[in-house]
Enzyme design. Structure first.
Site, mmCIF file in Angstrom:
data_model
loop_
_atom_site.group_PDB
_atom_site.id
_atom_site.type_symbol
_atom_site.label_atom_id
_atom_site.label_comp_id
_atom_site.label_asym_id
_atom_site.label_seq_id
_atom_site.Cartn_x
_atom_site.Cartn_y
_atom_site.Cartn_z
ATOM 1 N N ASP A 1 81.176 123.285 20.676
ATOM 2 C CA ASP A 1 81.012 124.735 20.834
ATOM 3 C C ASP A 1 79.782 125.161 20.035
ATOM 4 O O ASP A 1 79.732 124.987 18.816
ATOM 5 C CB ASP A 1 82.287 125.442 20.334
ATOM 6 C CG ASP A 1 82.344 126.901 20.742
ATOM 7 O OD1 ASP A 1 81.309 127.455 21.162
ATOM 8 O OD2 ASP A 1 83.433 127.505 20.621
ATOM 9 N N ASP B 1 76.932 132.061 23.320
ATOM 10 C CA ASP B 1 78.012 131.233 22.772
ATOM 11 C C ASP B 1 78.608 130.438 23.927
ATOM 12 O O ASP B 1 79.036 131.023 24.928
ATOM 13 C CB ASP B 1 79.050 132.194 22.154
ATOM 14 C CG ASP B 1 80.311 131.521 21.668
ATOM 15 O OD1 ASP B 1 80.339 130.280 21.568
ATOM 16 O OD2 ASP B 1 81.286 132.258 21.380
ATOM 17 N N HIS C 1 85.678 136.849 24.006
ATOM 18 C CA HIS C 1 85.363 137.991 23.149
ATOM 19 C C HIS C 1 84.030 138.605 23.539
ATOM 20 O O HIS C 1 83.211 137.957 24.195
ATOM 21 C CB HIS C 1 85.292 137.505 21.695
ATOM 22 C CG HIS C 1 84.504 136.232 21.545
ATOM 23 N ND1 HIS C 1 83.166 136.218 21.292
ATOM 24 C CD2 HIS C 1 84.861 134.921 21.677
ATOM 25 C CE1 HIS C 1 82.733 134.971 21.249
ATOM 26 N NE2 HIS C 1 83.743 134.150 21.497
ATOM 27 N N HIS D 1 82.473 138.430 17.363
ATOM 28 C CA HIS D 1 83.793 138.741 17.932
ATOM 29 C C HIS D 1 83.993 140.241 18.088
ATOM 30 O O HIS D 1 84.809 140.855 17.426
ATOM 31 C CB HIS D 1 84.926 138.145 17.073
ATOM 32 C CG HIS D 1 85.118 136.691 17.330
ATOM 33 N ND1 HIS D 1 85.308 135.772 16.325
ATOM 34 C CD2 HIS D 1 85.137 135.974 18.473
ATOM 35 C CE1 HIS D 1 85.424 134.558 16.845
ATOM 36 N NE2 HIS D 1 85.332 134.650 18.147
ATOM 37 N N GLU E 1 86.129 131.887 27.301
ATOM 38 C CA GLU E 1 86.367 130.529 26.809
ATOM 39 C C GLU E 1 87.800 130.057 26.997
ATOM 40 O O GLU E 1 88.598 130.108 26.084
ATOM 41 C CB GLU E 1 85.917 130.351 25.358
ATOM 42 C CG GLU E 1 86.425 131.323 24.344
ATOM 43 C CD GLU E 1 85.904 130.987 22.932
ATOM 44 O OE1 GLU E 1 85.761 129.805 22.604
ATOM 45 O OE2 GLU E 1 85.632 131.923 22.183
ATOM 46 N N GLU F 1 83.212 126.992 27.796
ATOM 47 C CA GLU F 1 82.868 128.390 27.514
ATOM 48 C C GLU F 1 81.462 128.709 28.009
ATOM 49 O O GLU F 1 80.556 127.889 27.910
ATOM 50 C CB GLU F 1 82.920 128.631 25.995
ATOM 51 C CG GLU F 1 82.511 130.036 25.574
ATOM 52 C CD GLU F 1 82.567 130.234 24.061
ATOM 53 O OE1 GLU F 1 82.436 129.247 23.326
ATOM 54 O OE2 GLU F 1 82.725 131.399 23.641
HETATM 55 CO CO CO Z 1 83.263 131.925 21.697
#
Ligand code: CO
Length: 296
Positions: A84, A95, A155, A163, A187, A281
């Site tokens: 990640d 992300d 998020h 977040h 994700e 993700e």
């Molecule tokens: Co994330």
């Protein structure tokens, strides 16, 4: 969203794509510590920042594991590894994560997980119900014999905030809120077990609680370094690299910062039933007239 901001997300996304392409080439026997350092360096070499320490979680570990400064673990071919990676440019974050399993024992799980992400992305549009995303993830995974991880989710991504609103559960709920313009990360995590994670005692990732202070001298030095990350999560090993403190002083300083609630900690999260967990993700820009999938 202003074009200038979209461009910044795109810059982060192109570096994320490059970092992920390198990460995909990981081989059996690779020392995770060296791997983490090399991927994080790709990001800074391209004039971006790490939006959080690279997460390398294995098997029943779902998230928030990153090599510690003394980590000696080497990847095994049977491992189910989640990679990640968060990249930011001027605080605008891309992300995204992939799952890797070198001997293909868990290929079906990863495939189901990827399908769940694709189905979720296909319903992520401006004005549509957020619940559609969770519903797509849950239905897809269950139809393939897996559970989503119910207590993890996607998020929002605001500048310098990893977040933000909205939270995107990996399952259907009764919310009727709709997607607004902005960046989000979707994700899905797939589990062969119950689909719940618990906190483990291992903590390597922290972020700063603004406005709090501490007296201990070692703690103050660490706090000065931590401020460089502008509220984004960082790794203890980063503090060790950037400081000239002894191991003992760092341990004392960290303890003080935790006690005074100056550092928020992100404990490693593991599947409660010790089952295998995968994760994929992507980050998306939700715009009024279209959705842009970052890093494609
Ligand atoms: Co994330």
């Amino acid at each position: 969203m202003e074009k200038e901001i979209i461009d910044k997300y795109q810059k982060a996304a192109s570096t994320w794509k490059n970092a992920i392409a390198h990460a995909r080439k990981i081989k059996e026997g690779t020392k995770l510590f060296d791997f983490a350092a090399s991927i994080e360096k790709i990001i800074t070499d391209e004039d971006c920042g790490n939006a959080f320490p690279i997460n390398l979680s294995i098997n029943e570990e779902a998230a928030h594991f990153t090599p510690t400064f003394d980590d000696t673990y080497e990847l095994k071919e049977e491992d189910l590894l989640k990679i990640d990676i968060g990249v930011h440019f001027d605080g605008y974050i891309c992300d995204g994560a992939i799952s890797i399993n070198l001997n293909n024992d868990h290929a079906k799980q990863i495939e189901a997980n990827e399908l769940a992400l694709a189905n979720a992305i296909s319903v992520a549009e401006y004005g549509k119900e957020i619940d559609g995303v969770g519903k797509a993830i849950e239905e897809t995974l269950k139809s393939k014999g897996f559970n989503p991880v119910y207590n993890l989710g996607g998020h929002g991504l605001e500048q310098w905030d990893i977040h933000s609103w909205p939270s995107l559960p990996n399952h259907s709920n009764s919310s009727t809120a709709t997607l607004e313009e902005g960046a989000i990360a979707i994700e899905p995590f797939a589990s062969t077990g119950e689909g719940f994670v618990n906190e483990s005692p291992q903590v390597e990732i922290f972020s700063l609680n603004e406005g709090k202070n501490v007296r201990n001298m070692h703690a103050r030095k660490l706090l000065t370094i931590a401020k460089e990350f502008k509220g984004l999560p960082f790794a203890e090993r980063w503090l060790r690299e950037k400081s000239d403190l002894s191991d003992f002083a760092i341990t004392v300083g960290l303890k003080e910062l935790m006690k005074a609630d100056v550092f928020k900690s992100y404990p490693g999260l593991k599947e409660k039933s010790k089952a295998m967990v995968s994760q994929v993700e992507k980050s998306l820009l939700i715009l009024e007239d279209k959705t842009i999938v970052l890093g494609e």
